[in-house]
Scaffold this active site. Structure first.
Site, PDB file in Angstrom:
ATOM      1  N   ALA A  19       0.814  -1.218   0.000  1.00  0.00           N
ATOM      2  CA  ALA A  19       0.000   0.000   0.000  1.00  0.00           C
ATOM      3  C   ALA A  19       0.844   1.262   0.000  1.00  0.00           C
ATOM      4  CB  ALA A  19      -0.934  -0.002   1.210  1.00  0.00           C
ATOM      5  N   THR A  31       0.214   5.205  -1.676  1.00  0.00           N
ATOM      6  CA  THR A  31      -0.192   6.283  -0.781  1.00  0.00           C
ATOM      7  C   THR A  31       0.663   7.530  -0.913  1.00  0.00           C
ATOM      8  OG1 THR A  31       1.136   5.285   1.000  1.00  0.00           O
ATOM      9  CG2 THR A  31      -1.208   4.759   0.951  1.00  0.00           C
ATOM     10  N   ARG A  59      -6.523   1.082   5.179  1.00  0.00           N
ATOM     11  CA  ARG A  59      -6.430   0.545   6.536  1.00  0.00           C
ATOM     12  C   ARG A  59      -6.274   1.609   7.599  1.00  0.00           C
ATOM     13  NH1 ARG A  59      -1.469  -3.294   5.268  1.00  0.00           N
ATOM     14  NH2 ARG A  59      -0.889  -1.317   4.328  1.00  0.00           N
ATOM     15  N   GLN A  65       0.294  -6.121  -3.806  1.00  0.00           N
ATOM     16  CA  GLN A  65      -0.863  -6.272  -2.929  1.00  0.00           C
ATOM     17  C   GLN A  65      -1.945  -5.254  -3.274  1.00  0.00           C
ATOM     18  OE1 GLN A  65       1.909  -5.899   0.628  1.00  0.00           O
ATOM     19  NE2 GLN A  65       0.396  -7.313   1.458  1.00  0.00           N
ATOM     20  N   ASP A 116      -5.251  -0.977  -7.122  1.00  0.00           N
ATOM     21  CA  ASP A 116      -5.547   0.279  -7.820  1.00  0.00           C
ATOM     22  C   ASP A 116      -5.214   0.268  -9.309  1.00  0.00           C
ATOM     23  OD1 ASP A 116      -2.715   0.574  -7.824  1.00  0.00           O
ATOM     24  OD2 ASP A 116      -2.803   1.659  -5.919  1.00  0.00           O
ATOM     25  N   HIS A 156      -4.279  -9.368  -4.699  1.00  0.00           N
ATOM     26  CA  HIS A 156      -5.595  -9.044  -4.152  1.00  0.00           C
ATOM     27  C   HIS A 156      -6.582  -8.589  -5.224  1.00  0.00           C
ATOM     28  CE1 HIS A 156      -3.416  -8.275  -0.064  1.00  0.00           C
ATOM     29  NE2 HIS A 156      -3.554  -9.540  -0.343  1.00  0.00           N
ATOM     30  N   CYS A 198     -20.682 -16.772 -13.529  1.00  0.00           N
ATOM     31  CA  CYS A 198     -20.277 -17.210 -14.870  1.00  0.00           C
ATOM     32  C   CYS A 198     -18.854 -16.797 -15.237  1.00  0.00           C
ATOM     33  CB  CYS A 198     -21.253 -16.690 -15.925  1.00  0.00           C
ATOM     34  SG  CYS A 198     -21.109 -14.906 -16.293  1.00  0.00           S
ATOM     35  N   SER A 256       5.449  -2.182   1.900  1.00  0.00           N
ATOM     36  CA  SER A 256       4.714  -3.246   2.585  1.00  0.00           C
ATOM     37  C   SER A 256       5.202  -3.360   4.022  1.00  0.00           C
ATOM     38  CB  SER A 256       4.895  -4.586   1.863  1.00  0.00           C
ATOM     39  OG  SER A 256       4.236  -5.625   2.567  1.00  0.00           O
ATOM     40  N   ILE A 311       9.393   6.086  -1.307  1.00  0.00           N
ATOM     41  CA  ILE A 311       9.726   5.134  -2.358  1.00  0.00           C
ATOM     42  C   ILE A 311      10.147   5.863  -3.624  1.00  0.00           C
ATOM     43  CG2 ILE A 311       8.775   3.329  -3.851  1.00  0.00           C
ATOM     44  CD1 ILE A 311       6.922   2.696  -1.352  1.00  0.00           C
TER      45      ILE A 311
END
Length: 324
Positions: free
Chosen positions: A32, A36, A44, A109, A112, A127, A138, A201, A244
């Protein structure tokens, strides 16, 4: 004078760039925290949808029409945020690395879809994705916009256009099993990589917590980039608690420096493993004597923001080559 944080980031970037340049198979694992950074709220925590509503569990969704309506109400409210979200710096760097054949792909994970929007083509979504709606009966899949607009207009959960079955966003709900094929492929990627980049993570819940351990068991180097400490920091080969986007952006000039130095000393690694200024490519097939003056100038220009530090390294390595 560089701050301690800048020096730490530079040292981290140099180490990771060296490993990236040498690695044969690099895999990114994102949580996440990637999304973010000014893109999508982490559901969360404070401000995310989980802090404001109680999630609908998968068994309840299957059993109750009221639960399905509440699920659709929550997803229709969240859809606008997902629809407007755009990739950030971290997403774009990973997409550029994949396009340059430096990165095998991304295991995420996140739901988006921003890795694909940035340009990644090899993405395993543990996920699922909020950018599609699927029928549980179907298996048909649909773009979400018209179905969500129908729910918002009528207040009723739309049936599957193909079979009138139960529609749900193509995400994994609480209590729903992860897709076995995606999980199996993810494990295969991690077992066969020699460098794993873990980003954003917390590495607390499974299967996320097992990903770095699987990589390390296969003798891969493990790099963790996260704003907060994780339980596996102490076993990783390199860790930085940082943005990041900032951390990955710092790796780019370090990679360019490595590549330029390789060219100067006559080593020409595969160009597709680097994201380079266009001027580099012109000189790939030229002898050292032809490309050396140009590359010396280009190296300095490309690394102007870290001029003093990188030039000292460059001169030392060049001197070592000349005296060998």
């Amino acid at each position: 004078m560089p701050s301690p944080a800048d020096s730490q980031r530079d040292d981290f970037a140099d180490r990771v760039a060296g490993w990236l340049a040498d690695a044969q198979s690099v895999v990114a694992f994102t949580g996440a925290g990637v999304g973010t950074e000014r893109v999508v709220a982490d559901f969360r925590w404070t401000g995310g949808s989980w802090s404001q509503t109680q999630p609908v569990y998968f068994d309840d969704f299957l059993a109750s029409a009221d639960a399905r309506k509440e699920y659709w109400r929550q997803k229709s409210l969240a859809h606008r945020d997902f629809a407007l979200a755009q990739p950030n710096v971290g997403h774009r760097v990973l997409a550029a690395w994949e396009a340059a054949a430096r990165l095998r792909g991304v295991i995420t994970q996140n739901i988006d879809g921003l890795h694909q929007l940035a340009g990644n083509r090899h993405v395993l979504e543990l996920h699922g994705t909020a950018r599609a709606i699927g029928c549980l009966d179907c298996g048909a899949r649909y773009e979400p916009e018209s179905l969500i607009e129908q729910f918002q207009r009528t207040g009723e959960v739309p049936p599957c256009p193909a079979c009138a079955g139960r529609l749900k966003t193509a995400t994994i709900s609480f209590g729903q099993a992860l897709p076995e094929d995606v999980l199996t492929q993810s494990i295969h990627w991690v077992e066969s990589c020699d460098l794993l980049l873990v980003m954003g993570s917390s590495l607390v819940v499974e299967p996320a917590a097992s990903i770095p351990r699987i990589a390390a068991h296969g003798d891969a180097r493990v790099v963790i980039i996260n704003r907060e400490p994780t339980p596996q920091d102490h076993t990783a080969d390199a860790v930085i608690h940082d943005s990041i986007g900032a951390a990955l952006s710092a790796v780019e000039p370090a990679l360019a420096r490595i590549y330029c130095l390789h060219l100067l000393v006559g080593i020409v690694p595969a160009a597709e493993h680097y994201v380079l200024p266009r001027q580099f490519v012109v000189f790939l097939d030229q002898p050292v004597a032809v490309r050396r003056p140009f590359l010396e100038h280009l190296l300095l220009a490309h690394l102007v923001q870290q001029f003093d530090r990188h030039v000292r390294i460059f001169q030392a390595e060049l001197h070592q080559h000349d005296t060998a």
